[in-house]
Design a protein around this motif. Structure first.
Motif, PDB file in Angstrom:
ATOM      1  N   ASP A   1      -4.582   8.705   7.852  1.00  0.00           N
ATOM      2  CA  ASP A   1      -4.277   7.536   7.021  1.00  0.00           C
ATOM      3  C   ASP A   1      -3.180   7.808   5.995  1.00  0.00           C
ATOM      4  OD1 ASP A   1      -6.049   5.826   8.292  1.00  0.00           O
ATOM      5  OD2 ASP A   1      -7.721   6.421   7.003  1.00  0.00           O
ATOM      6  N   ALA A   2      -2.809   9.084   5.819  1.00  0.00           N
ATOM      7  CA  ALA A   2      -1.717   9.422   4.893  1.00  0.00           C
ATOM      8  C   ALA A   2      -0.384   9.519   5.625  1.00  0.00           C
ATOM      9  CB  ALA A   2      -2.014  10.751   4.197  1.00  0.00           C
TER      10      ALA A   2
ATOM     11  N   TYR B   1      16.909   6.538   8.083  1.00  0.00           N
ATOM     12  CA  TYR B   1      15.912   7.223   7.263  1.00  0.00           C
ATOM     13  C   TYR B   1      15.521   6.401   6.040  1.00  0.00           C
ATOM     14  CZ  TYR B   1      13.243  10.631   4.728  1.00  0.00           C
ATOM     15  OH  TYR B   1      12.221  11.256   4.048  1.00  0.00           O
ATOM     16  N   ASP B   2      16.471   5.748   5.394  1.00  0.00           N
ATOM     17  CA  ASP B   2      16.158   4.970   4.197  1.00  0.00           C
ATOM     18  C   ASP B   2      15.204   3.817   4.501  1.00  0.00           C
ATOM     19  OD1 ASP B   2      17.699   6.630   2.596  1.00  0.00           O
ATOM     20  OD2 ASP B   2      19.478   5.350   2.723  1.00  0.00           O
ATOM     21  N   ALA B   3      15.428   3.147   5.624  1.00  0.00           N
ATOM     22  CA  ALA B   3      14.537   2.050   6.017  1.00  0.00           C
ATOM     23  C   ALA B   3      13.151   2.587   6.378  1.00  0.00           C
ATOM     24  CB  ALA B   3      15.137   1.278   7.190  1.00  0.00           C
ATOM     25  N   PHE B   4      13.130   3.692   7.097  1.00  0.00           N
ATOM     26  CA  PHE B   4      11.864   4.336   7.438  1.00  0.00           C
ATOM     27  C   PHE B   4      11.089   4.693   6.166  1.00  0.00           C
ATOM     28  CE2 PHE B   4       9.805   8.531   7.745  1.00  0.00           C
ATOM     29  CZ  PHE B   4       8.770   8.237   8.612  1.00  0.00           C
ATOM     30  N   ALA B   5      11.768   5.347   5.223  1.00  0.00           N
ATOM     31  CA  ALA B   5      11.121   5.781   3.984  1.00  0.00           C
ATOM     32  C   ALA B   5      10.582   4.585   3.192  1.00  0.00           C
ATOM     33  CB  ALA B   5      12.093   6.600   3.138  1.00  0.00           C
ATOM     34  N   ALA B   6      11.354   3.522   3.123  1.00  0.00           N
ATOM     35  CA  ALA B   6      10.920   2.337   2.380  1.00  0.00           C
ATOM     36  C   ALA B   6       9.680   1.710   3.027  1.00  0.00           C
ATOM     37  CB  ALA B   6      12.052   1.319   2.307  1.00  0.00           C
ATOM     38  N   GLN B   7       9.676   1.620   4.343  1.00  0.00           N
ATOM     39  CA  GLN B   7       8.519   1.042   5.031  1.00  0.00           C
ATOM     40  C   GLN B   7       7.295   1.944   4.898  1.00  0.00           C
ATOM     41  OE1 GLN B   7       9.182  -0.672   8.940  1.00  0.00           O
ATOM     42  NE2 GLN B   7      11.307  -1.103   8.408  1.00  0.00           N
ATOM     43  N   TYR B   8       7.506   3.246   4.951  1.00  0.00           N
ATOM     44  CA  TYR B   8       6.391   4.182   4.782  1.00  0.00           C
ATOM     45  C   TYR B   8       5.827   4.088   3.359  1.00  0.00           C
ATOM     46  CZ  TYR B   8       3.875   8.661   4.666  1.00  0.00           C
ATOM     47  OH  TYR B   8       2.937   9.651   4.510  1.00  0.00           O
ATOM     48  N   GLN B   9       6.705   3.957   2.360  1.00  0.00           N
ATOM     49  CA  GLN B   9       6.236   3.763   0.980  1.00  0.00           C
ATOM     50  C   GLN B   9       5.311   2.548   0.902  1.00  0.00           C
ATOM     51  OE1 GLN B   9       6.295   5.223  -1.907  1.00  0.00           O
ATOM     52  NE2 GLN B   9       7.983   6.665  -1.922  1.00  0.00           N
ATOM     53  N   ALA B  10       5.698   1.473   1.573  1.00  0.00           N
ATOM     54  CA  ALA B  10       4.873   0.258   1.567  1.00  0.00           C
ATOM     55  C   ALA B  10       3.530   0.521   2.254  1.00  0.00           C
ATOM     56  CB  ALA B  10       5.614  -0.887   2.247  1.00  0.00           C
TER      57      ALA B  10
ATOM     58  N   LEU C   1       1.948   3.279   2.300  1.00  0.00           N
ATOM     59  CA  LEU C   1       1.131   4.116   1.418  1.00  0.00           C
ATOM     60  C   LEU C   1       0.416   3.310   0.340  1.00  0.00           C
ATOM     61  CD1 LEU C   1       3.434   7.251   1.018  1.00  0.00           C
ATOM     62  CD2 LEU C   1       1.270   7.096   2.290  1.00  0.00           C
ATOM     63  N   ASP C   2       0.770   2.029   0.185  1.00  0.00           N
ATOM     64  CA  ASP C   2       0.087   1.148  -0.757  1.00  0.00           C
ATOM     65  C   ASP C   2      -1.164   0.502  -0.154  1.00  0.00           C
ATOM     66  OD1 ASP C   2       1.886   1.584  -2.844  1.00  0.00           O
ATOM     67  OD2 ASP C   2       3.204  -0.046  -2.182  1.00  0.00           O
ATOM     68  N   GLU C   3      -1.368   0.690   1.153  1.00  0.00           N
ATOM     69  CA  GLU C   3      -2.534   0.103   1.812  1.00  0.00           C
ATOM     70  C   GLU C   3      -3.793   0.874   1.405  1.00  0.00           C
ATOM     71  OE1 GLU C   3      -1.569  -0.026   5.985  1.00  0.00           O
ATOM     72  OE2 GLU C   3       0.207  -1.248   5.602  1.00  0.00           O
TER      73      GLU C   3
ATOM     74  N   ALA D   1      -6.684   8.200   1.171  1.00  0.00           N
ATOM     75  CA  ALA D   1      -6.259   9.512   1.660  1.00  0.00           C
ATOM     76  C   ALA D   1      -5.459  10.259   0.593  1.00  0.00           C
ATOM     77  CB  ALA D   1      -5.440   9.355   2.947  1.00  0.00           C
ATOM     78  N   LEU D   2      -4.602   9.545  -0.131  1.00  0.00           N
ATOM     79  CA  LEU D   2      -3.834  10.163  -1.212  1.00  0.00           C
ATOM     80  C   LEU D   2      -4.753  10.664  -2.323  1.00  0.00           C
ATOM     81  CD1 LEU D   2      -0.824   7.689  -1.464  1.00  0.00           C
ATOM     82  CD2 LEU D   2      -0.849   9.946  -0.406  1.00  0.00           C
ATOM     83  N   ARG D   3      -5.764   9.873  -2.669  1.00  0.00           N
ATOM     84  CA  ARG D   3      -6.731  10.303  -3.684  1.00  0.00           C
ATOM     85  C   ARG D   3      -7.453  11.574  -3.237  1.00  0.00           C
ATOM     86  NH1 ARG D   3      -7.531   4.894  -4.203  1.00  0.00           N
ATOM     87  NH2 ARG D   3      -9.373   4.892  -2.884  1.00  0.00           N
ATOM     88  N   GLN D   4      -7.762  11.635  -1.941  1.00  0.00           N
ATOM     89  CA  GLN D   4      -8.437  12.817  -1.409  1.00  0.00           C
ATOM     90  C   GLN D   4      -7.539  14.051  -1.545  1.00  0.00           C
ATOM     91  OE1 GLN D   4      -9.962  12.030   2.505  1.00  0.00           O
ATOM     92  NE2 GLN D   4     -11.161  13.904   2.547  1.00  0.00           N
TER      93      GLN D   4
END
Length: 120
Positions: free
Chosen positions: A47-48, A65-74, A76-78, A84-87
């Motif tokens: 999930d991370a 890469y910039d578009a990929f990174a931006a979509q991945y950032q979004a 990570l807000d799910e 998973a980030l808290r873990q």
């Protein structure tokens, strides 16, 4: 708040080292040709990682890469990704955490985005 120990990144194909702490696989798919014993992974946090669709689009060069990174950032807000980030952050309060990945070029993958979010 920044965890006291933090994170390091290694390839999952590299043998474990004494200072690794918990080894957490941060890839959506299990690494090809690697047994669970040899990987020495303590936790697998799918999930991370980027969604299968996002990862596939990036690998097919449909996204830079910039578009990929931006979509991945979004992504990570799910809620599942946030859990998973808290873990990961909780683990880093206890010891160094080694994020392991099968990607050949971690600097041009999801890893920098994930680290940025964790260090945020």
């Amino acid at each position: 708040m920044q965890p006291p120990f933090g994170f390091r990144v290694r390839r999952v194909y590299d043998p474990p080292e004494e200072g690794d702490g918990p080894r957490v696989l941060v890839d959506r798919l299990w690494p090809r040709g690697l047994s669970k014993e040899r990987a020495a992974v303590d936790l697998w946090l799918k999930d991370a990682t980027p969604s299968s669709e996002l990862r596939s689009g990036y690998h097919r060069h449909e996204l830079d890469y910039d578009a990929f990174a931006a979509q991945y950032q979004a992504e990570l807000d799910e809620p599942a990704a946030e859990a998973a980030l808290r873990q990961l952050l909780d683990l880093a309060r206890e010891s160094t955490v080694t994020l392991v990945t099968a990607v050949k070029d971690p600097e041009h993958s999801h890893i920098p985005v994930l680290l940025e979010r964790l260090h945020g």
